[in-house]
Design an enzyme around this catalytic site. Structure first.
Site, PDB file in Angstrom:
ATOM      1  N   ARG A 406       0.858  -1.182   0.000  1.00 34.68           N
ATOM      2  CA  ARG A 406       0.000   0.000   0.000  1.00 34.68           C
ATOM      3  C   ARG A 406       0.889   1.225   0.000  1.00 34.68           C
ATOM      4  O   ARG A 406       1.730   1.383   0.868  1.00 34.68           O
ATOM      5  CB  ARG A 406      -0.889   0.058   1.242  1.00 34.68           C
ATOM      6  N   HIS A 466       2.811  -9.728   1.168  1.00 34.76           N
ATOM      7  CA  HIS A 466       2.569  -8.768   2.233  1.00 34.76           C
ATOM      8  C   HIS A 466       3.853  -8.311   2.909  1.00 34.76           C
ATOM      9  O   HIS A 466       3.850  -7.375   3.700  1.00 34.76           O
ATOM     10  CB  HIS A 466       1.619  -9.394   3.271  1.00 34.76           C
TER      11      HIS A 466
END
Length: 724
Positions: A406, A466
């Site tokens: 992100r 991740h």
């Protein structure tokens, strides 16, 4: 896009798709029903956020912000968790939840708890926060309390700025019931034709691009401001939209839809195309919650329930205003006296320049010894961002490899990678475009990177990437050196100001080789092998942690020093929890510091007597993951990206790195000592799932705030360095 809140990489982590518990072979030494329900535990987390809004010792604009965070968190909970349970029930998936309850019974319990929390949330606004804001000169008023001249001014504002963008939609035989977009605020309107006497229904969407709170007195100072909600202002001017009609009823309502995504990944299909198709489907997910104002009449409610195909128990009748997430807009007010005192992050000691106003050489500092940075107390801009910008500009840097989960499209991280590629360096960006609710943004800036010449890859089929990794390859004389960064948080300059995270910079050759192999696996076809200083999911992370936990158990049984300390966002994984129970049965002292979900039951005689669980919420979002083991005197401490959840351990690429510098190990231990101390402000978890806040001592004095204490400690270190 849902605002960045405490749910982002937090309670929900926005990718909370753990509906397939992985049970180990049943251990007869452990009782049945030994886990707390994960959904109710998440609601308990959001209740802790609400308790911060109730705390009158906090600055009032921060309390309003916590109300907004609660609202946004709960929206995501319904869109993902409740939606997922409903999907399981509808498709007949009867696998019980982690505490053995059927999905149907679990949903019943969740809806009861959610109703209670939403009512309490509305009451906190009306009874506590709104009056405190009014005492500070910030008032949200209703139309009927305004003077005529003020109403006239607002009428002109409505005519010129709001009316042109409104789109009333009639519902009649020629106009079917309109699609109601998820999380939009709407007005239901019943009118009567004055000529025919016929009653009609219309829906009016409150424009999301307009300010939710409209200033009433634009000429006044920030010390005395009044607002009216946009929906209230629109409601008082419905005669503009329905001339010649009699307005019978108007009420506010809001729909939450199922926005859980199921991407069927196929080796032969372009992942971006599959994701874009699923994003389009998400917009039309079925309704799962209907929020209405408490004054809505039964005729209107019946129409909405029927047309939206929603059940009575999914209706939430609340005090207005609905969607208190709109309180985020008050953060623009220039009232520093109503906020936390401003904090300017310091530069980590080893990364400070040698000369005043000079620029630090990141590579030179890291080549001397590992550097551990603690955000937001220590600056992201002068550490992670400076590391990548220096790498992009350095002619001796040959390659940069980075994972991106992100970030923002205008991020200096993205710009640094583009600059490096345009300078002729080899640049690899592993972009996880499936990061929930950021998919569209990630696709946009992934394409921007590709156009600049960056090698963009999207990870492995069936797994989300991740881990937070950056690797820089630099030519130094006749050798190539690896400079690595492994973090607990995203490469996002905006969230780095409010998310608590750790990051390790190291020039250790073994870590560099580990990362090189890992990046090759993620971008090519290599088969994962064991790593030297890393624990990597999905193949080795759970096994490595279970082995470390069991080592502590055996040490305790042999009378040797033992101890486990874990800091995570959430702990749900049954195998990890059972390992901790067995270690506790052997007498291992165990401290769990968790912000969000905790399915472990602490303090149960014969099972978890030596386990303490604490939660810290406050100014910053506690986001770092730490795993520390006494190891019979040889402490092993890891930091990284993984929570103790099925998705992290089985369906994601995660990485933990072991810390080796004695100063870093001491810093981590000091942080745990502070968080677990009885003189520290935190929530304690009981065996029945109840969280109790400990904020004051027996004499009514406030306990120590972890985040304030760390902030002061880091500032003190910086001042002592500047005096030398």
């Amino acid at each position: 896009m849902v605002p960045e809140t405490f749910a982002t990489d937090a309670g929900l982590d926005r990718d909370d798709d753990d509906f397939d518990p992985v049970f180990e072979e049943e251990d007869p030494a452990l009782p049945d029903h030994r886990y707390l329900d994960r959904e109710l535990s998440w609601l308990a987390f959001n209740k802790r956020v609400l308790e911060l809004a109730e705390d009158d010792s906090l600055p009032v604009l921060e309390r309003a912000n916590f109300l907004a965070i609660f609202a946004s968190n709960l929206d995501e909970f319904f869109m993902v968790r409740v939606a997922g349970l409903k999907r399981r029930i509808a498709t007949g998936i009867a696998v019980p939840t982690n505490n053995g309850v059927s999905p149907s019974d679990a949903l019943d319990d969740i809806l009861v708890a959610a109703h209670e929390l939403q009512s309490r949330h509305a009451a906190v606004w009306h009874d506590l926060v709104a009056p405190s804001l009014a005492d500070a000169g910030i008032t949200v008023v209703t139309w009927d309390t305004l003077a005529d001249d003020v109403k006239a001014d607002l009428g002109e504002y409505f005519s010129s700025q709001i009316f042109p963008v409104l789109m009333p939609l009639a519902v009649d035989p020629a106009h079917p019931f309109p699609y109601i977009s998820g999380l939009s605020l709407n007005l239901s309107i019943r009118v009567r034709n004055t000529k025919t006497g016929r009653e009609e229904f219309a829906r009016l969407k409150v424009p999301q691009m307009l300010p939710r709170f409209v200033p009433v007195d634009t000429a006044k100072s920030p010390e005395a401001v009044r607002y009216i909600t946009l929906e209230d202002l629109i409601a008082e001017h419905l005669d503009y939209l329905f001339p010649g009609m009699e307005i019978l009823e108007h009420h506010v309502f809001r729909v939450t839809r199922n926005e859980d995504m199921e991407i069927e990944e196929d080796e032969s299909e372009n992942l971006i195309q599959a994701l874009e198709r699923e994003l389009l489907r998400r917009r039309f997910g079925p309704p799962i919650r209907l929020e209405i104002t408490e004054d809505m009449d039964d005729v209107t409610l019946g129409l909405l329930v029927r047309e939206l195909d929603i059940t009575d128990r999914e209706v939430y009748r609340l005090q207005g205003p609905l969607d208190l997430g709109g309180l985020f807009s008050l953060s623009a007010l220039d009232r520093p006296d109503l906020r936390y005192p401003k904090h300017v992050p310091s530069t980590a000691l080893q990364l400070q320049p040698n000369e005043p106003n000079g620029k630090a050489d990141i590579f030179q500092a890291v080549s001397k010894r590992d550097v551990l940075v603690h955000h937001p107390y220590e600056s992201f801009a002068t550490s992670v961002q400076a590391f990548l910008e220096q790498a992009a500009a350095d002619p001796n840097v040959l390659a940069i490899k980075q994972t991106l989960y992100r970030t923002s499209g205008d991020s200096p991280i993205i710009e640094a990678l583009i600059d490096a590629a345009e300078a002729g360096k080899q640049v690899l960006a592993l972009v996880e475009i499936k990061a929930r609710f950021d998919e569209a943004n990630n696709i946009t800036w992934a394409r921007k990177l590709e156009k600049a010449g960056v090698h963009v890859v999207y990870g492995l089929v069936g797994l989300k990437t991740h881990c937070k990794l950056a690797l820089v390859i630099r030519q130094e004389g006749n050798t190539l050196r690896h400079y690595s960064h492994i973090g607990t948080g995203n490469y996002n300059p905006k969230t780095s100001r409010i998310y608590e995270d750790f990051g390790l910079f190291t020039a250790d050759d073994q870590v560099g080789k580990d990362l090189t192999r890992l990046f090759n696996e993620l971008s090519g076809y290599a088969i994962e092998k064991k790593f030297k200083r890393l624990l990597v999911a999905p193949l080795h992370l759970r096994k490595g942690l279970l082995k470390a936990i069991d080592t502590e158990r055996r040490n305790a049984e042999a009378g040797r020093p033992s101890g486990i300390r874990i800091k995570v966002n959430s702990i749900v994984d049954e195998a990890i929890i059972d390992g901790l129970y067995r270690a506790s049965q052997a007498g291992v002292p165990i401290d769990i510091w968790v912000r969000g979900i905790c399915s472990l039951k602490p303090g149960v005689p014969g099972m978890s007597e030596t386990i303490r669980v604490r939660s810290v919420l406050g100014r910053y979002l506690e986001h770092s993951r730490i795993f520390s083991f006494v190891g019979d005197g040889e402490q092993k401490t890891y930091i990284g990206s993984a929570d103790m959840m099925h998705r992290n351990l089985d369906r994601r690429v995660e990485a933990l790195v072991r810390l080796t510098d004695p100063n870093h190990l001491a810093e981590i231990e000091g942080l745990f000592d502070l968080a677990m101390d009885e003189g520290t402000m935190s929530w304690y978890l009981d065996a029945d799932g109840t969280w109790t806040r400990h904020a004051v001592d027996g004499d009514g004095r406030r306990l120590v705030d972890v985040q304030e204490k760390v902030m002061r400690s880091v500032a003190t270190r910086r001042r002592s360095r500047s005096r030398r």
